[in-house]
Write a protein that holds these residues in place. Sequence first.
Motif, PDB file in Angstrom:
ATOM      1  N   ILE C  36      49.354  36.358  48.912  1.00 24.34           N
ATOM      2  CA  ILE C  36      49.768  36.672  47.542  1.00 24.34           C
ATOM      3  C   ILE C  36      48.616  36.416  46.568  1.00 24.34           C
ATOM      4  N   VAL C  37      47.914  35.297  46.751  1.00 24.50           N
ATOM      5  CA  VAL C  37      46.750  35.023  45.889  1.00 24.50           C
ATOM      6  C   VAL C  37      45.778  36.203  45.961  1.00 24.50           C
ATOM      7  N   ASP C  38      45.486  36.652  47.169  1.00 24.67           N
ATOM      8  CA  ASP C  38      44.550  37.767  47.352  1.00 24.67           C
ATOM      9  C   ASP C  38      45.043  39.056  46.700  1.00 24.67           C
ATOM     10  N   SER C  39      46.246  39.467  47.081  1.00 22.73           N
ATOM     11  CA  SER C  39      46.748  40.764  46.616  1.00 22.73           C
ATOM     12  C   SER C  39      46.913  40.769  45.101  1.00 22.73           C
ATOM     13  N   CYS C  40      47.461  39.701  44.543  1.00 23.53           N
ATOM     14  CA  CYS C  40      47.731  39.708  43.105  1.00 23.53           C
ATOM     15  C   CYS C  40      46.437  39.554  42.305  1.00 23.53           C
ATOM     16  N   GLN C  41      45.434  38.900  42.890  1.00 22.14           N
ATOM     17  CA  GLN C  41      44.144  38.881  42.198  1.00 22.14           C
ATOM     18  C   GLN C  41      43.590  40.309  42.124  1.00 22.14           C
ATOM     19  N   LYS C  43      45.274  43.065  42.174  1.00 25.86           N
ATOM     20  CA  LYS C  43      46.111  43.901  41.303  1.00 25.86           C
ATOM     21  C   LYS C  43      45.960  43.527  39.827  1.00 25.86           C
TER      22      LYS C  43
END
Lengths: 87, 87, 87, 88, 88, 88
Positions: C36-41, C43
Motif C-alpha cells: 500500500i505504501v508503494d502503490s499509494c505513493q 498514485k
Amino acid sequence: MSYFGGGNQQAQTINPQNIAMAEQELEMVTDLFNRIVDSCQEKCIKLGEGQGDLNQQDSLCIDNCVAKFFETNSKVGEKMQNMSQQQ
Amino acid sequence: MSYFGGGNQQAQTINPQNIAMAEQELEMVTDLFNRIVDSCQEKCIKLGEGQGDLNQQDSLCIDNCVAKFFETNSKVGEKMQNMSQQQ
Amino acid sequence: MSYFGGGNQQAQTINPQNIAMAEQELEMVTDLFNRIVDSCQEKCIKLGEGQGDLNQQDSLCIDNCVAKFFETNSKVGEKMQNMSQQQ
Amino acid sequence: MDFSRFNQAEQAQIAAMIEHKQMKDFMKLYSNLVQRCFDDCANDFTTKSLTGKEEGCVNKCADKFLKHSERVGSRFAELSQNMAPPGN
Amino acid sequence: MDFSRFNQAEQAQIAAMIEHKQMKDFMKLYSNLVQRCFDDCANDFTTKSLTGKEEGCVNKCADKFLKHSERVGSRFAELSQNMAPPGN
Amino acid sequence: MDFSRFNQAEQAQIAAMIEHKQMKDFMKLYSNLVQRCFDDCANDFTTKSLTGKEEGCVNKCADKFLKHSERVGSRFAELSQNMAPPGN
C-alpha cells in the motif's frame, strides 16, 4: 521387509546440508516461475482491458514467451559457465 | 597453546544475539549493494544497445552514481537520526 | 497464584505450528502494508516536487487510496474463495 | 525437481518444507494479484469506495491474471520436464 | 564489515552464514540478469525460439550487466572501506 | 492482529519475533526511502557529489516519504481494526 525400497533405511539420519540444498533448488525454481509470470504478463497481457479471458493471441504470446524465457535462461547459464572456466 | 590468539578462548559460547546482529549487518550491506546495482544500471547503462563493453562514459557514470548513492544514504541517515532525537 | 490469567499455565509448551502461523500472519500484514505504501505513493505523491509536506490534496488522496486498496483486497479475496468453492 | 537422491527421512522433511512454501507462494501470488489489479484499475482518488468501473476492471483483471498464471504454470511444468537429465 | 568483536566460535558460524549467503546472492544476481536481459531483448512473441537478433542482444546484455556489477562492486568496496570507523 | 488465542509461552516467543521483524522492517523502509529519493533526485552523473539542487530534492523527498508512510500507517491501523472479527 519394507514396501519402500531397501534395507539401507535403518538409522536414517537427516543431513542438514541435503535439506539446505533441496531448499535452495526449490527457491530457484519458484523464483524462476515468479519472474516468468511477471515478465510474460508485462509482454503479453493488458490486465485492465478487454474481457476476463485470454484470447488466442494472448495464449500464443504466453506460450512463446515462456519458451523464450527458458531459452534465455539456458543461454545465460552457458555463458556464465564458459566465463568461469576461462578464469 | 593455541595458534589463534589468547587464553580467553576456553569455553567459548555462541551468543545467538551476536549471530543475529551479524546476519542483519550482512543483510543490510547486501541489500544496499543490490539497490545500487539496480539504480545505477537504470541511470547509466542501456543494456540492449551498443557493444557488450562499458565505454568510458558508462564507467564514469557508474563511478559517480555509486558515490552519489553512498552520499544520499548518509544524508538520509543523518536526517533520520536528527528526527529521532527531536522526538 | 498468578498475576496473568489462570491455573492452566503450568507446563506450557510451545507449539511450533502456532508460532509459524503467527509468523505467517505477521508476514502477510507487513507485506500488505508495504504494498500500500508503494502503490499509494505512486498514485498520490510526487516525491521530488513541491515542498517536504503533504498538502491537503495529497492527504485526501492517500486516505482514499488506502481505503480503495483494502476494498480491492477484500473483493479479490471473495472472488478467490468463490472460485475455490466451485472447483 | 527430483529429490529421489535423498533418504526417506530427508524426503519427509523436504515434503513438509514444500508444503509450507506452497502456502507462502499462494499468499504471495494473491497479494501480488491485488497490487497489480489495484495499480491497473484504481485511478480516481476523490472517492473512498471503488467506482463501478473500477470494480469491473478489478474483476476482469483478477480473472485474467489467474488464467495467465495457470497457463504459465502448465508451460513451465512441460519445459522443466524436458530440462531434467535423461534417465533420471 | 568487521566481525572481529565476536569470539572465534561465533566467527566460525558467521563465516558459514556468509558462505551460504554468497551462494544465494549469486543465484539472485543470475536470475536477475536473466530477467533484465529477457525484458530488454525479447520482443517478438510470434516465434518459440529467440531470433538471431534477440540472441545477440541477450549476449551483449549479459556481458554488459556483469561488467556493470563488477564495477559497482569495486567502487562499493572502496567506499565501504572509507566509511568504517577510524581505528577499527 | 490478535494473538490472544496462543498461550503465554507462545506469546512471549511471538513478541520476540515481532520485535526482530520491526527492526528488519525499519531497515527496509530506510533503504527503500534512500533508493526512491536517489532515483527521483539524482540526475547528473558528471560529478561525484550531490549538487545543491539534488541535495535539496533528497531532503524534501525523505520528509515527504516519511510523512506519507506515517499517514498510510494511521489509515491502515484504523481499517485493520474494522476488519477484525466482531467480539474478538
